[in-house]
Write a protein that holds these residues in place. Structure first.
Motif, PDB file in Angstrom:
ATOM      1  N   GLU A 221     -27.995  29.857 -34.141  1.00 36.88           N
ATOM      2  CA  GLU A 221     -27.458  29.702 -35.488  1.00 36.88           C
ATOM      3  C   GLU A 221     -26.010  30.185 -35.544  1.00 36.88           C
ATOM      4  O   GLU A 221     -25.531  30.915 -34.671  1.00 36.88           O
ATOM      5  CB  GLU A 221     -28.314  30.478 -36.481  1.00 36.88           C
ATOM      6  CG  GLU A 221     -29.715  29.908 -36.625  1.00 36.88           C
ATOM      7  CD  GLU A 221     -30.529  30.649 -37.665  1.00 36.88           C
ATOM      8  OE1 GLU A 221     -30.433  30.283 -38.853  1.00 36.88           O
ATOM      9  OE2 GLU A 221     -31.249  31.599 -37.294  1.00 36.88           O
ATOM     10  N   GLY A 222     -25.320  29.781 -36.617  1.00 45.58           N
ATOM     11  CA  GLY A 222     -23.900  30.066 -36.737  1.00 45.58           C
ATOM     12  C   GLY A 222     -23.551  31.541 -36.753  1.00 45.58           C
ATOM     13  O   GLY A 222     -22.461  31.927 -36.308  1.00 45.58           O
ATOM     14  N   ASP A 223     -24.456  32.389 -37.249  1.00 46.17           N
ATOM     15  CA  ASP A 223     -24.137  33.812 -37.317  1.00 46.17           C
ATOM     16  C   ASP A 223     -24.269  34.514 -35.969  1.00 46.17           C
ATOM     17  O   ASP A 223     -23.954  35.707 -35.854  1.00 46.17           O
ATOM     18  CB  ASP A 223     -25.027  34.511 -38.350  1.00 46.17           C
ATOM     19  CG  ASP A 223     -26.509  34.441 -37.992  1.00 46.17           C
ATOM     20  OD1 ASP A 223     -26.893  33.553 -37.212  1.00 46.17           O
ATOM     21  OD2 ASP A 223     -27.281  35.286 -38.498  1.00 46.17           O
ATOM     22  N   ARG A 224     -24.713  33.781 -34.926  1.00 40.74           N
ATOM     23  CA  ARG A 224     -24.886  34.381 -33.595  1.00 40.74           C
ATOM     24  C   ARG A 224     -23.871  33.847 -32.583  1.00 40.74           C
ATOM     25  O   ARG A 224     -23.964  34.175 -31.400  1.00 40.74           O
ATOM     26  CB  ARG A 224     -26.305  34.084 -33.074  1.00 40.74           C
ATOM     27  CG  ARG A 224     -27.433  34.372 -34.021  1.00 40.74           C
ATOM     28  CD  ARG A 224     -27.522  35.833 -34.383  1.00 40.74           C
ATOM     29  NE  ARG A 224     -27.837  36.673 -33.229  1.00 40.74           N
ATOM     30  CZ  ARG A 224     -27.969  38.004 -33.298  1.00 40.74           C
ATOM     31  NH1 ARG A 224     -27.779  38.623 -34.455  1.00 40.74           N
ATOM     32  NH2 ARG A 224     -28.258  38.704 -32.226  1.00 40.74           N
ATOM     33  N   ARG A 227     -22.042  36.591 -30.394  1.00 43.77           N
ATOM     34  CA  ARG A 227     -22.821  37.771 -29.999  1.00 43.77           C
ATOM     35  C   ARG A 227     -22.923  37.947 -28.494  1.00 43.77           C
ATOM     36  O   ARG A 227     -23.389  38.974 -28.008  1.00 43.77           O
ATOM     37  CB  ARG A 227     -24.237  37.691 -30.597  1.00 43.77           C
ATOM     38  CG  ARG A 227     -24.292  37.560 -32.099  1.00 43.77           C
ATOM     39  CD  ARG A 227     -23.618  38.722 -32.805  1.00 43.77           C
ATOM     40  NE  ARG A 227     -24.269  40.003 -32.498  1.00 43.77           N
ATOM     41  CZ  ARG A 227     -23.854  41.168 -32.965  1.00 43.77           C
ATOM     42  NH1 ARG A 227     -22.778  41.227 -33.741  1.00 43.77           N
ATOM     43  NH2 ARG A 227     -24.484  42.287 -32.662  1.00 43.77           N
ATOM     44  N   THR A 246     -13.796  28.290 -39.512  1.00 40.40           N
ATOM     45  CA  THR A 246     -14.389  29.408 -40.242  1.00 40.40           C
ATOM     46  C   THR A 246     -14.222  30.711 -39.474  1.00 40.40           C
ATOM     47  O   THR A 246     -13.873  31.755 -40.056  1.00 40.40           O
ATOM     48  CB  THR A 246     -15.880  29.149 -40.510  1.00 40.40           C
ATOM     49  OG1 THR A 246     -16.030  27.942 -41.257  1.00 40.40           O
ATOM     50  CG2 THR A 246     -16.500  30.297 -41.282  1.00 40.40           C
ATOM     51  N   THR A 250     -12.073  33.860 -40.707  1.00 40.48           N
ATOM     52  CA  THR A 250     -12.715  35.168 -40.842  1.00 40.48           C
ATOM     53  C   THR A 250     -11.937  36.230 -40.080  1.00 40.48           C
ATOM     54  O   THR A 250     -11.763  37.359 -40.556  1.00 40.48           O
ATOM     55  CB  THR A 250     -14.168  35.110 -40.341  1.00 40.48           C
ATOM     56  OG1 THR A 250     -14.893  34.133 -41.095  1.00 40.48           O
ATOM     57  CG2 THR A 250     -14.850  36.460 -40.476  1.00 40.48           C
TER      58      THR A 250
END
Length: 352
Positions: A221-224, A227, A246, A250
């Protein structure tokens, strides 16, 4: 100095980019110092390049000038740029790759024009339907990660995504020096039922392709993204470009917030002085110049896109990316991996 193999010659669009000829030549000179055995074709206005080389006398011996009377403007439409390919610095740099005068081309100019001219001049590799734009992005892991496509193809089918995965893994093996890079598809969830039919079908075929030199990890997913959990992230160009912009926005947002916080009071300014080593490390990690050099994968030749606003460090890093791909014969790696994939897959599956 870092060796780059058998003296690769890189064609540099010396006139492209927002910062102009001076920064491009400074970046080339820096690359020659950083990477042993580099040679260059400097493409652009001959008189201006000769004048600029007076500040870099050691660069002249490793360089040849190819005169180009015109340049591609940043606002120029790709269709217009293609028609002027034979007289522009960008077009002639790509032509040098096509005829074998250079192993790769580097330009900081108009991205759409560069993509269009490269595709027309070099054509796609056998087995590749569409080229993809790939770049190295920072992560919390030991290495950067490769992400593609970043805007070359707004819509992709199952075969496009599989081809991107193969190309991205081959690039990661070269750029990150990994034997079996971890690969994932960008999706709206990690469950098998999530996402479009194209993404789910591509995942099914990649899971079965255990013979390929990659470790397929399913969906991410985009939030990972940053990582450090995977080495290659694959998506269509529409999603990839949004994710990239994005992430860049950010990073600037966090930087601006820190600047505002550290200048808000005397106590904050003292805190900044104490934490300066950490903030400098953060600034270095997020600086796009330190990750510069996006690659058009899937063409019969190597073309690298440098940020239009890149400084000399960024230009040198883009040239280093190009030289490394030449040294490791990236196009051959992609060809071999695609042939291996097709040899194991039923013909009707390739048409799905």
């Amino acid at each position: 100095m870092k060796p780059v193999g058998t003296s690769p010659r890189i064609a540099v669009d010396a006139m492209g980019g927002d910062e102009g000829l001076a920064v491009m030549l400074a970046g080339v000179a820096r690359a020659r110092h950083q990477y042993e055995g580099m040679r260059f074709l400097l493409v652009g206005d001959e008189a201006q390049i000769k004048a600029g080389l007076e500040k870099h006398p050691n660069l002249s011996a490793a360089s040849e000038i190819v005169h180009a009377p015109e340049t591609v403007a940043g606002t120029e439409k790709p269709s217009q740029a293609i028609r002027r390919a034979k007289v522009t610095s960008m077009g002639l740099a790509i032509h040098a790759v096509k005829v074998g005068d250079a192993g790769a081309a580097v330009s900081s100019g108009n991205t759409g024009a560069l993509m269009a001219m490269a595709k027309v001049a070099l054509r796609t590799m056998p087995g590749i339907d569409r080229p993809a734009l790939a770049a190295l992005l920072p992560s919390l892991g030991e290495n950067d990660f490769v992400m593609l496509d970043l805007g070359a193809n707004t819509e992709c089918d199952t075969q496009n995504l599989i081809q991107f995965a193969v190309m991205g893994a081959a690039y990661a093996r070269t750029a990150l020096e990994l034997n079996r890079p971890r690969v994932a598809l960008l999706n709206i969830g990690t469950e098998d039922l999530k996402g479009t039919d194209e993404i789910r079908d591509a995942a099914t075929m990649l899971r079965e392709a255990t013979y390929l030199p990659m470790d397929f990890r399913g969906f991410i997913e985009g939030d990972r993204l940053s990582r450090g959990e995977v080495d290659v992230i694959v998506c269509d160009g529409f999603s990839g470009n949004i994710a990239l912009k994005t992430a860049e926005g950010t990073a600037r947002f966090v930087g601006d917030l820190l600047k505002r916080a550290f200048t808000s009071s005397l106590r904050s300014k003292i805190g900044f002085l104490i934490s300066r080593p950490a903030t400098e490390l953060l600034k270095h990690h997020l600086d796009p110049n330190n990750h510069n050099g996006a690659v058009f994968l899937g063409l019969n030749g190597l073309v690298v896109k440098s940020h239009g606003s890149a400084n000399e460090i960024g230009v040198a890093n883009a040239i280093g990316v190009a030289a490394k791909m030449v040294r490791d014969d990236l196009t051959r790696r992609i060809t071999d991996d695609l042939a291996n994939f097709k040899a194991h897959v039923a013909p009707e599956a390739l048409k799905a």
